[in-house]
Design a protein around this motif. Structure first.
Motif, PDB file in Angstrom:
ATOM      1  N   LYS A  89       0.750  -2.102   2.681  1.00 28.72           N
ATOM      2  CA  LYS A  89       1.618  -1.971   3.868  1.00 28.72           C
ATOM      3  C   LYS A  89       1.393  -3.131   4.818  1.00 28.72           C
ATOM      4  O   LYS A  89       2.345  -3.673   5.386  1.00 28.72           O
ATOM      5  CB  LYS A  89       1.295  -0.674   4.629  1.00 28.72           C
ATOM      6  N   ILE A  90       0.134  -3.512   4.994  1.00 30.59           N
ATOM      7  CA  ILE A  90      -0.187  -4.609   5.920  1.00 30.59           C
ATOM      8  C   ILE A  90       0.489  -5.908   5.469  1.00 30.59           C
ATOM      9  O   ILE A  90       1.085  -6.621   6.279  1.00 30.59           O
ATOM     10  CB  ILE A  90      -1.721  -4.771   6.053  1.00 30.59           C
ATOM     11  N   ILE A  91       0.440  -6.214   4.186  1.00 28.02           N
ATOM     12  CA  ILE A  91       1.049  -7.463   3.708  1.00 28.02           C
ATOM     13  C   ILE A  91       2.572  -7.389   3.798  1.00 28.02           C
ATOM     14  O   ILE A  91       3.228  -8.332   4.248  1.00 28.02           O
ATOM     15  CB  ILE A  91       0.585  -7.782   2.267  1.00 28.02           C
ATOM     16  N   TYR A  92       3.132  -6.266   3.398  1.00 29.73           N
ATOM     17  CA  TYR A  92       4.590  -6.076   3.481  1.00 29.73           C
ATOM     18  C   TYR A  92       5.059  -6.314   4.918  1.00 29.73           C
ATOM     19  O   TYR A  92       6.036  -7.031   5.158  1.00 29.73           O
ATOM     20  CB  TYR A  92       4.926  -4.654   3.011  1.00 29.73           C
ATOM     21  N   LEU A  93       4.346  -5.722   5.871  1.00 29.72           N
ATOM     22  CA  LEU A  93       4.786  -5.790   7.270  1.00 29.72           C
ATOM     23  C   LEU A  93       4.379  -7.096   7.951  1.00 29.72           C
ATOM     24  O   LEU A  93       5.103  -7.595   8.813  1.00 29.72           O
ATOM     25  CB  LEU A  93       4.255  -4.579   8.041  1.00 29.72           C
ATOM     26  N   LEU A 101       1.903   1.682  11.295  1.00 22.32           N
ATOM     27  CA  LEU A 101       2.370   1.003  10.070  1.00 22.32           C
ATOM     28  C   LEU A 101       3.451   1.813   9.354  1.00 22.32           C
ATOM     29  O   LEU A 101       4.414   1.233   8.826  1.00 22.32           O
ATOM     30  CB  LEU A 101       1.197   0.771   9.111  1.00 22.32           C
ATOM     31  N   ASP A 102       3.306   3.141   9.323  1.00 21.94           N
ATOM     32  CA  ASP A 102       4.315   3.948   8.621  1.00 21.94           C
ATOM     33  C   ASP A 102       5.664   3.868   9.329  1.00 21.94           C
ATOM     34  O   ASP A 102       6.710   3.797   8.685  1.00 21.94           O
ATOM     35  CB  ASP A 102       3.852   5.406   8.497  1.00 21.94           C
ATOM     36  N   GLU A 103       5.625   3.856  10.661  1.00 25.64           N
ATOM     37  CA  GLU A 103       6.874   3.706  11.415  1.00 25.64           C
ATOM     38  C   GLU A 103       7.461   2.312  11.147  1.00 25.64           C
ATOM     39  O   GLU A 103       8.681   2.156  11.025  1.00 25.64           O
ATOM     40  CB  GLU A 103       6.604   3.926  12.908  1.00 25.64           C
ATOM     41  N   PHE A 106      10.602   8.772   4.638  1.00 21.37           N
ATOM     42  CA  PHE A 106      11.492   9.615   5.443  1.00 21.37           C
ATOM     43  C   PHE A 106      11.337  11.092   5.147  1.00 21.37           C
ATOM     44  O   PHE A 106      11.727  11.926   5.945  1.00 21.37           O
ATOM     45  CB  PHE A 106      12.954   9.150   5.283  1.00 21.37           C
ATOM     46  N   LEU A 107      10.761  11.420   3.993  1.00 21.39           N
ATOM     47  CA  LEU A 107      10.622  12.840   3.629  1.00 21.39           C
ATOM     48  C   LEU A 107       9.859  13.660   4.677  1.00 21.39           C
ATOM     49  O   LEU A 107      10.324  14.735   5.050  1.00 21.39           O
ATOM     50  CB  LEU A 107       9.955  12.938   2.259  1.00 21.39           C
ATOM     51  N   PRO A 108       8.723  13.159   5.196  1.00 22.19           N
ATOM     52  CA  PRO A 108       7.993  13.985   6.171  1.00 22.19           C
ATOM     53  C   PRO A 108       8.821  14.313   7.411  1.00 22.19           C
ATOM     54  O   PRO A 108       8.701  15.389   7.964  1.00 22.19           O
ATOM     55  CB  PRO A 108       6.787  13.121   6.545  1.00 22.19           C
TER      56      PRO A 108
END
Ligand SMILES: [Fe+2]
Ligand SMILES: [Fe+2]
Length: 192
Positions: free
Chosen positions: A122-126, A150-152, A184-186
């Motif tokens: 996630k860190i690299i993607y963002l 990060l999830d947001e 988005f599921l949660p």
């Protein structure tokens, strides 16, 4: 090899602009790692390496992918914009001796995302979307979101990227759709 060895390897393969982007992604990844409790050194290394094969031509990239024993799906074959993530993950293992699976996955999934991304992924993607050289209209808002959650950040980027791919008549990789559904599921489960 240390970070500066990897930086030199990237310097030898990329033109100035892309090299500067890679350094910026490395710095942003290091900062996000410190903030969210990942290994800053690993994040910096994955960041500098993420686009290492970006300037190899399609033929070279496909050759690297084949050498890595990876068989592309039809969607991947028809998505040259994804080649460098896959070929990069092979290149760093085979040519630079990287054997940390988390770094290899962070490079491989930095364009599509996927379900079940690790903290480093996630860190690299963002970091790639919020590095200092990025200047799309919403970038400051994205930087604020990513620094907080990060999830947001993943939700915001997937919400933006999927319609953008459709608008450009490009294919949607199943990993991207699975990532979208996972993030988005949660929110929907909480409402129902
Ligand atoms: Fe990339
Ligand atoms: Fe990049």
């Amino acid at each position: 090899m240390t970070y500066s060895d990897y930086e030199q390897a990237v310097r030898n393969k990329l033109k100035d602009k892309r090299f500067i982007h890679s350094v910026n992604v490395a710095n942003q990844a290091e900062e996000l790692a410190k903030r969210f409790g990942a290994d800053p050194n690993k994040a910096k290394i994955a960041g500098i390496l993420h686009d290492i094969t970006k300037q190899d031509n399609s033929f070279e990239q496909l050759q690297t992918i084949i050498n890595g024993g990876i068989i592309l799906t039809n969607v991947e074959k028809c998505s040259p914009n994804l080649y460098h993530a896959i070929s990069g993950s092979v290149y760093i293992r085979q040519n630079l001796g990287v054997n940390d699976e988390d770094i290899i996955h962070a490079v491989r999934y930095h364009t599509t995302g996927r379900a079940g991304m690790s903290l480093l992924e996630k860190i690299i993607y963002l970091a790639d979307l919020t590095s200092a050289d990025r200047d799309y209209p919403d970038v400051d808002r994205m930087r604020r979101i990513v620094r907080q959650d990060l999830d947001e950040g993943m939700r915001e980027s997937l919400r933006f990227i999927i319609p953008d791919l459709i608008e450009r008549k490009l294919l949607l990789h199943p990993d991207t759709i699975e990532a979208y559904n996972e993030y988005f599921l949660p929110l929907l489960a909480a409402e129902n």
